[in-house]
Enzyme design. Structure first.
Site, PDB file in Angstrom:
ATOM      1  N   GLU A 137       0.823  -1.216   0.000  1.00 29.41           N
ATOM      2  CA  GLU A 137       0.000   0.000   0.000  1.00 29.41           C
ATOM      3  C   GLU A 137       0.855   1.262   0.000  1.00 29.41           C
ATOM      4  OE1 GLU A 137      -3.751   2.155   2.239  1.00 29.41           O
ATOM      5  OE2 GLU A 137      -2.542   0.732   3.389  1.00 29.41           O
ATOM      6  N   GLU A 235     -12.431   2.918   3.922  1.00 27.27           N
ATOM      7  CA  GLU A 235     -11.450   3.282   4.942  1.00 27.27           C
ATOM      8  C   GLU A 235     -11.506   4.783   5.219  1.00 27.27           C
ATOM      9  OE1 GLU A 235      -6.939   2.158   6.319  1.00 27.27           O
ATOM     10  OE2 GLU A 235      -7.262   3.123   4.389  1.00 27.27           O
TER      11      GLU A 235
END
Length: 255
Positions: A137, A235
């Protein structure tokens, strides 16, 4: 595209543990969930709730986080991967999120990249043996995560291609990419097959889609045009009650 609740932050009202947040997400009509670090969580309780509800995990983080660019931390990083792979088996073997760690002062970009490729090849071997996918990520260093090494989606994809493992893919976070000024279509074109998961939050604020400046209809259209059909991880930090937050998010995303 289906939605995946980040139960680290969502469905927290009256639900102190992840198991109850999974149940709340299921009651709200969601079949997917994700969270961050696992060592401080009741994993047995979470596993029971997942089995009870049929909710599927789309991700959790390799814990503890260790650097992929600092060789002094590589053995600890690989041990964290091994430990998290073992835990992942108890909760459905979801993808495991890998962050990069921080840029090392006085070290060249070439050396940073070489160290990342080296340790991720070893980590991918562990993941292949366990039949679990690692997802790398990129974050942003302009609002959160100052000093973070991996803030560039194209670089992350270059590293993934160099490792060349079917068990190392990309976690693309629309929020982090937007903060870094990237054009989604440009950075993902031709490489969407390397994207395992996509997360969403608006900017500025990292709150519900629709609360900031990101053009969500265009973003979703771009992902679909490129060929992404996976889940969207929510998120974001909610600014309203869970049901209202989810309704507003669905409206903004058009899903």
């Amino acid at each position: 595209m289906e939605l995946s609740a980040c139960i680290e932050w969502q469905f927290a009202e009256g639900n102190d543990n992840l198991a109850d947040r999974v149940r709340a997400a299921k009651a709200a009509g969601l079949g997917h969930a994700e969270f961050h670090l696992w060592r401080d969580k009741d994993i047995a309780g979470l596993a029971a709730a997942l089995a009870e509800t049929g909710v599927n995990l789309t991700g959790l983080c390799v814990d503890p986080r260790r650097s992929i660019v600092d060789p002094a931390q590589h053995e600890e990083m690989l041990q964290a991967v091994a430990d998290t792979l073992a835990v992942a088996k108890t909760v459905g073997s979801p993808p495991l999120i890998v962050a990069s760690g921080f840029t090392r002062e006085g070290v060249s970009p070439e050396e940073h990249k070489a160290e990342a490729i080296k340790v991720l090849r070893r980590a991918a071997d562990l993941a292949e043996a366990a039949e679990v996918t690692l997802v790398l990520e990129p974050l942003n260093d302009r609002v959160e995560h100052p000093g973070m090494y991996l803030v560039d989606t194209a670089l992350a994809l270059d590293i993934i291609e160099a490792v060349a493992s079917p068990r190392l893919k990309l976690l693309f976070d629309v929020y982090h990419s937007h903060v870094m000024g990237e054009d989604m279509r440009t950075v993902l074109a031709g490489r969407i097959h390397l994207v395992e998961h996509v997360q969403v939050a608006d900017s500025p604020g990292r709150n519900e889609p629709g609360t900031g400046t990101i053009d969500w209809p265009a973003a979703i259209e771009t992902l679909r045009d490129l060929g992404y059909a996976g889940a969207l991880g929510l998120e974001y930090r909610p600014t309203m009650e869970a049901t209202a937050s989810l309704m507003a998010t669905r409206a903004a995303l058009g899903v």
